[in-house]
Design a protein around this motif. Structure first.
Motif, mmCIF file in Angstrom:
data_model
loop_
_atom_site.group_PDB
_atom_site.id
_atom_site.type_symbol
_atom_site.label_atom_id
_atom_site.label_comp_id
_atom_site.label_asym_id
_atom_site.label_seq_id
_atom_site.Cartn_x
_atom_site.Cartn_y
_atom_site.Cartn_z
ATOM 1 N N PHE A 48 0.822 -1.201 0.000
ATOM 2 C CA PHE A 48 0.000 0.000 0.000
ATOM 3 C C PHE A 48 0.868 1.268 0.000
ATOM 4 O O PHE A 48 1.861 1.353 0.712
ATOM 5 C CB PHE A 48 -0.928 0.027 1.223
ATOM 6 C CG PHE A 48 -1.954 -1.059 1.217
ATOM 7 C CD1 PHE A 48 -3.152 -0.894 0.555
ATOM 8 C CD2 PHE A 48 -1.718 -2.264 1.865
ATOM 9 C CE1 PHE A 48 -4.117 -1.890 0.545
ATOM 10 C CE2 PHE A 48 -2.661 -3.268 1.858
ATOM 11 C CZ PHE A 48 -3.866 -3.088 1.187
ATOM 12 N N THR A 49 0.438 2.247 -0.802
ATOM 13 C CA THR A 49 1.115 3.544 -0.857
ATOM 14 C C THR A 49 0.252 4.588 -0.149
ATOM 15 O O THR A 49 -0.965 4.648 -0.386
ATOM 16 C CB THR A 49 1.347 3.978 -2.314
ATOM 17 O OG1 THR A 49 2.132 2.985 -2.980
ATOM 18 C CG2 THR A 49 2.082 5.309 -2.373
ATOM 19 N N VAL A 50 0.884 5.396 0.702
ATOM 20 C CA VAL A 50 0.172 6.421 1.462
ATOM 21 C C VAL A 50 0.872 7.769 1.265
ATOM 22 O O VAL A 50 2.090 7.865 1.448
ATOM 23 C CB VAL A 50 0.133 6.088 2.966
ATOM 24 C CG1 VAL A 50 -0.717 7.116 3.712
ATOM 25 C CG2 VAL A 50 -0.413 4.690 3.201
ATOM 26 N N HIS A 51 0.120 8.796 0.883
ATOM 27 C CA HIS A 51 0.639 10.153 0.792
ATOM 28 C C HIS A 51 0.123 10.964 1.972
ATOM 29 O O HIS A 51 -1.071 10.900 2.304
ATOM 30 C CB HIS A 51 0.207 10.814 -0.519
ATOM 31 C CG HIS A 51 0.934 10.278 -1.713
ATOM 32 N ND1 HIS A 51 0.693 10.716 -3.004
ATOM 33 C CD2 HIS A 51 1.897 9.341 -1.814
ATOM 34 C CE1 HIS A 51 1.484 10.063 -3.840
ATOM 35 N NE2 HIS A 51 2.224 9.227 -3.146
ATOM 36 N N VAL A 52 1.012 11.726 2.587
ATOM 37 C CA VAL A 52 0.657 12.575 3.729
ATOM 38 C C VAL A 52 0.850 14.030 3.310
ATOM 39 O O VAL A 52 1.926 14.413 2.838
ATOM 40 C CB VAL A 52 1.536 12.251 4.951
ATOM 41 C CG1 VAL A 52 1.155 13.145 6.120
ATOM 42 C CG2 VAL A 52 1.423 10.776 5.325
ATOM 43 N N PHE A 53 -0.197 14.846 3.485
ATOM 44 C CA PHE A 53 -0.140 16.252 3.075
ATOM 45 C C PHE A 53 -0.519 17.161 4.235
ATOM 46 O O PHE A 53 -1.655 17.138 4.717
ATOM 47 C CB PHE A 53 -1.092 16.493 1.897
ATOM 48 C CG PHE A 53 -1.207 17.945 1.496
ATOM 49 C CD1 PHE A 53 -0.077 18.713 1.250
ATOM 50 C CD2 PHE A 53 -2.461 18.550 1.372
ATOM 51 C CE1 PHE A 53 -0.181 20.046 0.888
ATOM 52 C CE2 PHE A 53 -2.581 19.882 1.005
ATOM 53 C CZ PHE A 53 -1.435 20.635 0.762
ATOM 54 N N THR A 54 0.445 17.926 4.719
ATOM 55 C CA THR A 54 0.188 18.916 5.761
ATOM 56 C C THR A 54 1.316 19.936 5.741
ATOM 57 O O THR A 54 2.470 19.598 5.448
ATOM 58 C CB THR A 54 0.088 18.283 7.166
ATOM 59 O OG1 THR A 54 0.030 19.319 8.140
ATOM 60 C CG2 THR A 54 1.277 17.398 7.465
ATOM 61 N N ALA A 55 0.989 21.180 6.036
ATOM 62 C CA ALA A 55 2.002 22.234 6.080
ATOM 63 C C ALA A 55 2.799 22.201 7.374
ATOM 64 O O ALA A 55 3.863 22.811 7.470
ATOM 65 C CB ALA A 55 1.320 23.599 5.911
ATOM 66 N N TYR A 97 5.745 12.196 2.217
ATOM 67 C CA TYR A 97 5.243 13.385 2.900
ATOM 68 C C TYR A 97 5.380 14.599 1.975
ATOM 69 O O TYR A 97 6.432 14.830 1.382
ATOM 70 C CB TYR A 97 6.021 13.605 4.201
ATOM 71 C CG TYR A 97 5.743 14.925 4.875
ATOM 72 C CD1 TYR A 97 4.438 15.423 4.987
ATOM 73 C CD2 TYR A 97 6.779 15.689 5.409
ATOM 74 C CE1 TYR A 97 4.183 16.637 5.599
ATOM 75 C CE2 TYR A 97 6.535 16.893 6.031
ATOM 76 C CZ TYR A 97 5.231 17.368 6.116
ATOM 77 O OH TYR A 97 4.987 18.572 6.715
ATOM 78 N N PHE A 98 4.288 15.395 1.869
ATOM 79 C CA PHE A 98 4.272 16.575 1.012
ATOM 80 C C PHE A 98 3.813 17.792 1.818
ATOM 81 O O PHE A 98 2.840 17.708 2.571
ATOM 82 C CB PHE A 98 3.312 16.384 -0.169
ATOM 83 C CG PHE A 98 3.666 15.216 -1.054
ATOM 84 C CD1 PHE A 98 4.520 15.377 -2.136
ATOM 85 C CD2 PHE A 98 3.144 13.956 -0.802
ATOM 86 C CE1 PHE A 98 4.842 14.300 -2.948
ATOM 87 C CE2 PHE A 98 3.459 12.875 -1.595
ATOM 88 C CZ PHE A 98 4.315 13.044 -2.676
ATOM 89 N N GLN A 99 4.539 18.911 1.610
ATOM 90 C CA GLN A 99 4.097 20.188 2.155
ATOM 91 C C GLN A 99 3.574 21.105 1.052
ATOM 92 O O GLN A 99 2.724 21.942 1.302
ATOM 93 C CB GLN A 99 5.268 20.883 2.876
ATOM 94 C CG GLN A 99 5.658 20.268 4.216
ATOM 95 C CD GLN A 99 6.803 21.017 4.868
ATOM 96 O OE1 GLN A 99 7.958 20.875 4.464
ATOM 97 N NE2 GLN A 99 6.477 21.836 5.855
ATOM 98 N N ASP A 100 4.095 20.927 -0.151
ATOM 99 C CA ASP A 100 3.730 21.763 -1.285
ATOM 100 C C ASP A 100 2.563 21.147 -2.049
ATOM 101 O O ASP A 100 2.646 19.995 -2.501
ATOM 102 C CB ASP A 100 4.935 21.912 -2.219
ATOM 103 C CG ASP A 100 4.679 22.929 -3.322
ATOM 104 O OD1 ASP A 100 3.693 22.758 -4.062
ATOM 105 O OD2 ASP A 100 5.480 23.888 -3.433
#
Length: 497
Positions: free
Chosen positions: A10-17, A38-41
């Motif tokens: 399983f692939t999980v993307h996390v998005f938070t500033a 993990y992504f901030q942009d």
């Protein structure tokens, strides 16, 4: 099910500033085996979603530049198979509930205390559901294939008959109705009894296998009175369990099992026909080895036919069960809870009788999971669910409605009766020792009732949840009865208590 065995798929993307939130979540997911990023942009996130869509997107509502509706719609346009888990404030729960049919799988409270473990918990549950959905589809395929095989066996009857006019014709005429007879069974127990009824005159017993207590218990018999098998069984020790499958594969039984059969039923020596359904031991048929070869051959041939139909029945039941049952606790799941709660509220309204809901949560569940692991957590949930079931009335309905939440639907129970029931359950759990080491746990309970405290199935569920949340925030190990606002007017009056 141990999702850790499959988490790498399983692939999980996390998005938070907020890096103090996002980084620990990403690390926890990676340590659990997930392919986590993990992504901030937001632009980098969008590119990643388009290039290789993840199974799950965990995002903070505080990181969104536009509205929630715009964000959800945009993600669904990229790939509507992505499951979303929102990290949000308590005030946003009601708004997020409106997106339940738009790919939302869960909402995690935006609180940095153990946020990584709470998100991991949620991701585990969503991935388990995805995996079971896939498994469910495979079950349907297997079921259809099994039906096709059974159909082809019957359809080939004329060919066999033509090639062997006398013997084959008699065999086909005999087999066809027997398949139909077994397939008419309404339950596994019914099919076991049909098999015993089809045996020649002999003594044969069926022992159901109960893996949780390492025991075989006699449930069916032919050739002896039913009263003779009541209470008959044997419990195995750890050493017996290790050798059980290899012994069963050779038609043998553990020594203590054989000794019991020899002493109680004079089987010399006892012979075994283990009954499996998709690699799971269901039980064993036992009989005396003194029967002649012709009788033994007829018995094993009949067993082969029955076991094929039995496996097919188990497939059908598993498909039905997956739709309404939680696989960890074996309670009904949230989908069933919502359906039955609406029906019970309608019935309560029609009969002008009270209906109560009690929400139950295990205290300190995140600490238990972090220190002792998923297996211990699931075992505790199963044990608590078993106690709730054993102490329930016949018409009560118990469901698992969230990762750490079980709900009791109590027909004809007023708020006072439900509160008494909840407190009794709390004390039972508090006084019970769990696991082999005598572990102690406690529970928190939230209680609400229709019509005195709310006016619909939706508000009955919500008010019980609010009561539970309130008492867990206060430290737990207590019950909380929801207090209706002064403006609430019951649809009907129930007798004073």
């Amino acid at each position: 099910m141990d999702i850790r065995q499959h988490s790498s798929q399983f692939t999980v993307h996390v998005f938070t500033a907020d890096v103090d939130m996002g980084a620990p979540i990403k690390v926890a997911l990676s340590q659990a085996g997930y392919d986590a990023f993990y992504f901030q942009d937001p632009n980098l996130l969008e590119n990643a979603l388009k290039e290789s869509a993840p199974h799950i997107l965990v995002f903070s509502t505080q990181a969104l530049y536009g509205t929630l509706a715009e964000f959800v719609e945009h993600v669904r346009k990229i790939n509507d198979e992505i499951k979303m888990i929102a990290v949000a404030t308590l005030e946003q729960f009601e708004i997020l509930a409106q997106y339940g049919s738009n790919g939302f799988s869960d909402v995690v409270v935006e609180d940095k205390i153990a946020i990584d473990q709470r998100v991991l918990w949620s991701v585990d549950r969503v991935c388990e559901k995805i995996f079971l959905t896939y498994q469910n589809e495979q079950l349907f395929d297997d079921l259809e294939a099994s039906k096709a095989i059974a159909g082809s066996v019957q359809a080939s009857a004329p060919v066999i008959e033509a090639s062997a006019p006398v013997a084959a014709a008699a065999q086909v005429e005999f087999i066809s109705p027997r398949i139909g007879d077994y397939r008419s069974a309404q339950s596994k127990e019914d099919m076991v009894q049909k098999y015993l009824n089809n045996l020649p005159q002999m003594v044969c017993l069926f022992f159901k296998f109960l893996p949780t207590v390492r025991s075989f218990v006699a449930t069916h018999a032919t050739g002896i009175p039913a009263s003779d098998i009541q209470g008959v069984g044997v419990q195995l020790d750890s050493a017996d369990m290790k050798e059980l499958n290899s012994q069963m594969a050779m038609g043998l039984l553990p020594s203590r099992f054989m000794d019991m059969l020899t002493e109680a039923f004079h089987f010399r020596p006892p012979k075994a026909l283990p009954l499996y359904a998709h690699n799971n031991l269901e039980g064993v048929f036992v009989y005396s080895g003194e029967v002649n070869k012709q009788l033994s051959t007829a018995m094993t041939e009949e067993f082969s036919l029955m076991s094929l139909c039995y496996s097919n029945l188990v497939l059908e039941k598993r498909v039905d069960t997956l739709e309404v049952q939680d696989y960890v606790t074996e309670l009904y799941n949230r989908n069933y809870y919502q359906k039955i709660l609406a029906e019970e509220v309608s019935r309560a309204r029609r009969l002008k009788q009270p209906l109560s809901v009690v929400k139950v949560a295990l205290d300190d569940i995140y600490e238990i999971e972090s220190s002792l692991g998923d297996a211990v957590r699931d075992e505790l949930l199963r044990s608590v669910a078993a106690i709730i079931t054993k102490t329930s009335r016949t018409n009560d309905v118990t469901c698992r409605t969230a990762a750490n939440e079980m709900a009791l639907i109590l027909p004809h129970a007023s708020k006072k009766g439900a509160a008494i029931r909840a407190e009794r359950l709390r004390r039972i759990i508090e006084g019970t020792s769990f696991m082999d080491n005598g572990m102690k746990v406690s529970i928190s309970l939230g209680v609400s009732e229709y019509p005195t405290l709310c006016d619909s199935a939706k508000t009955l569920d919500e008010t019980a949840s609010k009561a539970l949340l309130h008492i867990t925030d206060k430290g737990g190990n207590k019950i909380c009865l929801y207090k209706a606002p002064e403006t609430h007017k019951p649809e009907f009056q129930i007798p004073a208590e």
